[in-house]
Write an enzyme that holds these catalytic residues in place. Structure first.
Site, PDB file in Angstrom:
ATOM      1  N   LYS A   1     -10.782  -4.386  -6.330  1.00 18.83           N
ATOM      2  CA  LYS A   1     -11.629  -3.253  -7.141  1.00 18.83           C
ATOM      3  C   LYS A   1     -10.625  -1.856  -7.521  1.00 18.83           C
ATOM      4  O   LYS A   1     -10.791  -1.541  -8.399  1.00 18.83           O
ATOM      5  CB  LYS A   1     -12.823  -2.733  -6.316  1.00 18.83           C
ATOM      6  CG  LYS A   1     -13.780  -2.354  -7.302  1.00 18.83           C
ATOM      7  CD  LYS A   1     -15.316  -2.049  -6.846  1.00 18.83           C
ATOM      8  CE  LYS A   1     -14.766  -0.703  -6.080  1.00 18.83           C
ATOM      9  NZ  LYS A   1     -15.871  -0.209  -5.147  1.00 18.83           N
TER      10      LYS A   1
ATOM     11  N   LYS B   1      -3.895 -10.148  -7.002  1.00 20.99           N
ATOM     12  CA  LYS B   1      -5.300 -10.557  -6.536  1.00 20.99           C
ATOM     13  C   LYS B   1      -6.285  -9.533  -7.090  1.00 20.99           C
ATOM     14  O   LYS B   1      -6.083  -8.350  -7.249  1.00 20.99           O
ATOM     15  CB  LYS B   1      -5.377 -10.442  -5.003  1.00 20.99           C
ATOM     16  CG  LYS B   1      -5.179  -9.194  -4.599  1.00 20.99           C
ATOM     17  CD  LYS B   1      -5.476  -9.301  -3.100  1.00 20.99           C
ATOM     18  CE  LYS B   1      -5.449  -7.831  -2.467  1.00 20.99           C
ATOM     19  NZ  LYS B   1      -5.696  -7.652  -1.048  1.00 20.99           N
TER      20      LYS B   1
ATOM     21  N   LYS C   1       0.959  -1.254   0.048  1.00 14.63           N
ATOM     22  CA  LYS C   1      -0.169  -0.032   0.246  1.00 14.63           C
ATOM     23  C   LYS C   1       0.749   1.259   0.131  1.00 14.63           C
ATOM     24  O   LYS C   1       0.395   2.331  -0.692  1.00 14.63           O
ATOM     25  CB  LYS C   1      -1.014  -0.020   1.029  1.00 14.63           C
ATOM     26  CG  LYS C   1      -1.983  -0.941   0.844  1.00 14.63           C
ATOM     27  CD  LYS C   1      -3.291  -1.002   1.877  1.00 14.63           C
ATOM     28  CE  LYS C   1      -4.409  -1.771   1.268  1.00 14.63           C
ATOM     29  NZ  LYS C   1      -5.264  -2.150   2.178  1.00 14.63           N
TER      30      LYS C   1
HETATM   31  P1  TYM Z   1     -10.594  -6.266   3.043  1.00 17.23           P
HETATM   32  O1  TYM Z   1     -11.763  -5.468   3.026  1.00 17.23           O
HETATM   33  O2  TYM Z   1      -9.396  -5.779   2.325  1.00 17.23           O
HETATM   34  O3  TYM Z   1     -11.034  -7.705   2.748  1.00 17.23           O
HETATM   35  C1  TYM Z   1     -12.189  -8.566   3.245  1.00 17.23           C
HETATM   36  C2  TYM Z   1     -11.713  -9.926   3.224  1.00 17.23           C
HETATM   37  O4  TYM Z   1     -11.852 -10.233   1.685  1.00 17.23           O
HETATM   38  C3  TYM Z   1     -10.704 -11.491   1.571  1.00 17.23           C
HETATM   39  N1  TYM Z   1     -10.142 -10.902   0.024  1.00 17.23           N
HETATM   40  C4  TYM Z   1      -9.715 -12.005  -0.730  1.00 17.23           C
HETATM   41  N2  TYM Z   1      -9.931 -13.136  -0.787  1.00 17.23           N
HETATM   42  C5  TYM Z   1      -9.463 -13.879  -1.850  1.00 17.23           C
HETATM   43  N3  TYM Z   1      -9.472 -13.414  -2.995  1.00 17.23           N
HETATM   44  C6  TYM Z   1      -9.251 -11.968  -3.169  1.00 17.23           C
HETATM   45  N4  TYM Z   1      -8.808 -11.540  -4.473  1.00 17.23           N
HETATM   46  C7  TYM Z   1      -9.611 -11.296  -1.966  1.00 17.23           C
HETATM   47  N5  TYM Z   1      -9.499 -10.030  -1.648  1.00 17.23           N
HETATM   48  C8  TYM Z   1     -10.028  -9.640  -0.528  1.00 17.23           C
HETATM   49  C9  TYM Z   1      -9.609 -10.650   2.560  1.00 17.23           C
HETATM   50  O5  TYM Z   1      -8.644 -11.604   2.951  1.00 17.23           O
HETATM   51  C10 TYM Z   1     -10.492 -10.460   3.858  1.00 17.23           C
HETATM   52  O6  TYM Z   1     -10.637 -11.559   4.433  1.00 17.23           O
HETATM   53  N6  TYM Z   1      -7.717  -6.450   6.909  1.00 17.23           N
HETATM   54  C11 TYM Z   1      -8.995  -7.038   6.638  1.00 17.23           C
HETATM   55  C12 TYM Z   1     -10.289  -6.126   7.332  1.00 17.23           C
HETATM   56  C13 TYM Z   1      -9.937  -6.738   8.765  1.00 17.23           C
HETATM   57  C14 TYM Z   1     -10.322  -7.851   9.444  1.00 17.23           C
HETATM   58  C15 TYM Z   1     -10.058  -7.679  10.867  1.00 17.23           C
HETATM   59  C16 TYM Z   1     -10.410  -9.181   9.194  1.00 17.23           C
HETATM   60  C17 TYM Z   1      -9.887  -5.649   9.654  1.00 17.23           C
HETATM   61  N7  TYM Z   1     -10.015  -6.233  11.093  1.00 17.23           N
HETATM   62  C18 TYM Z   1     -10.353  -8.452  11.915  1.00 17.23           C
HETATM   63  C19 TYM Z   1     -10.502 -10.370  10.099  1.00 17.23           C
HETATM   64  C20 TYM Z   1     -10.206  -9.996  11.456  1.00 17.23           C
HETATM   65  C21 TYM Z   1      -9.293  -6.890   4.986  1.00 17.23           C
HETATM   66  O7  TYM Z   1      -8.394  -7.180   4.213  1.00 17.23           O
HETATM   67  O8  TYM Z   1     -10.159  -6.252   4.904  1.00 17.23           O
END
Ligand code: TYM
Length: 325
Positions: free
Chosen positions: A195, A192, A110
């Site tokens: 969006k 990966k 990032k």
């Molecule tokens: P975020 O919003 O980026 O992603 C949400 C979830 O979607 C999964 N994900 C994917 N899985 C497979 N293929 C992909 N291309 C893909 N893109 C996204 C992410 O692994 C995630 O599970 N930091 C976290 C949010 C968070 C969280 C937490 C998660 C904040 N606090 C506590 C678990 C526990 C996140 O990446 O959100």
């Protein structure tokens, strides 16, 4: 088992979020104590529009419901409404070496993507995530592969706290889906699905049939003609096969057989139709829930109250152990 997970309200959900995380949540809610959070404090660590955040939060709540989360079976709430998340994140930061945060892949990626926006919040992102998880004595965290490293760090933070101050936290483990832990972009199968990186390479959970068709038909494929799974030589087709398999509940072998001797165009057409049919119920339910804003706010309010009680209990213990009360 105690389960916690969350998604950032950064705009519409895509099938990567669904296959990597939510699909598991829906199964887990049946037999476990589940808490699913809308992590708005995480959403403000990368560039965003403040005027759109409330709308995105509400839309994510609608998406949770439309995808199949049942408010009577799990708790869901908005992170910033339970102030213990920020409070615990601060305390965890006081004994976490900086080097561990600089090492995180997501921080590096990032920072590279938004060089004008490398803020302390982005560096501390994993600590806030650790606070989310540890406040609820979570045992398992269902996430996609990209978040596994953060769950590992959370374990380390819990271990360090327990050793230094006395046992308060459970060491959580990550739960990755067997297939679909990393859905790749349709435009660049080496990255990966996300969006913000490639809108055209990303299928939204609520995309229209026309959008789905257009994105699938223009998905990058590989040289050769065969529909065969080979991540190294055929990353594009392999990613499409994975998506096909997860939505059809057929094995990759069965799908390869079905398309033996057939071309990419026919395979893509079939995948587009499968996605259109599979996503139609989400679209329908979204419309239904969008008109029930009062009901959704009530669910979030109840979730907040339940989460607050649990979070306050853990915080009291933490403060006592750290000598703050
Ligand atoms: P975020 O919003 O980026 O992603 C949400 C979830 O979607 C999964 N994900 C994917 N899985 C497979 N293929 C992909 N291309 C893909 N893109 C996204 C992410 O692994 C995630 O599970 N930091 C976290 C949010 C968070 C969280 C937490 C998660 C904040 N606090 C506590 C678990 C526990 C996140 O990446 O959100």
């Amino acid at each position: 088992m105690k389960i916690f997970s969350g998604i950032r309200p950064t705009g519409e959900l895509h099938i990567g979020n669904y296959l990597g995380a939510i699909k598991q949540w829906i199964e887990l809610q049946e037999k476990n104590e589940c808490i699913f959070c809308i992590v708005d404090l995480h959403a403000v660590t990368t560039p965003y529009k403040s005027g759109e955040l409330q709308k995105n939060i509400l839309e994510l709540a609608v998406a949770y419901l439309a995808a199949g989360l049942k408010p009577e079976k799990c708790v869901f709430f908005i992170q910033s409404e339970v102030k213990e998340h920020a409070e615990l994140a601060w305390l965890l930061g006081t004994f976490t070496p900086l080097g561990e945060l600089y090492r995180m892949t997501q921080f590096k990626e990032k920072s590279k993507k938004h060089p004008e926006y490398i803020n302390a919040g982005l560096l501390n992102y994993p600590l806030l995530m650790a606070a989310d998880i540890l406040l609820y004595q979570t045992e398992a965290v269902p996430v996609g592969l990209d978040q596994q490293q953060h769950v590992e760090l959370t374990r380390e933070v819990a271990r360090r706290f327990n050793k230094k101050f006395g046992k308060v936290f459970v060491e959580p483990k990550s739960l990755l889906p067997n297939v679909g832990e990393k859905i790749m972009s349709l435009q660049n199968p080496k990255k990966k699905m996300s969006k913000t990186d490639h809108p055209q390479g990303c299928i939204g959970l609520f995309d229209t049939p026309e959008e789905i068709k257009k994105k699938i038909m223009s998905a990058v494929t590989d040289t050769g003609k065969q529909i065969r799974y080979d991540e190294k030589k055929k990353p594009g087709i392999s990613n499409l096969l994975t998506i096909y398999s997860l939505f059809s509940e057929k094995t990759i072998k069965e799908i390869e057989k079905k398309f033996e001797g057939k071309g990419y165009a026919e395979f893509k057409k079939s995948l587009a139709n499968l996605l259109i049919d599979s996503l139609a119920p989400f679209q329908r339910k979204k419309q239904e829930f969008l008109s029930r804003e009062v009901y959704i706010k009530e669910i979030l309010e109840q979730g907040k109250r339940k989460a607050q009680i649990l979070a306050q209990t853990t915080m009291q213990e933490v403060k006592k152990k750290m000598g703050l009360s």
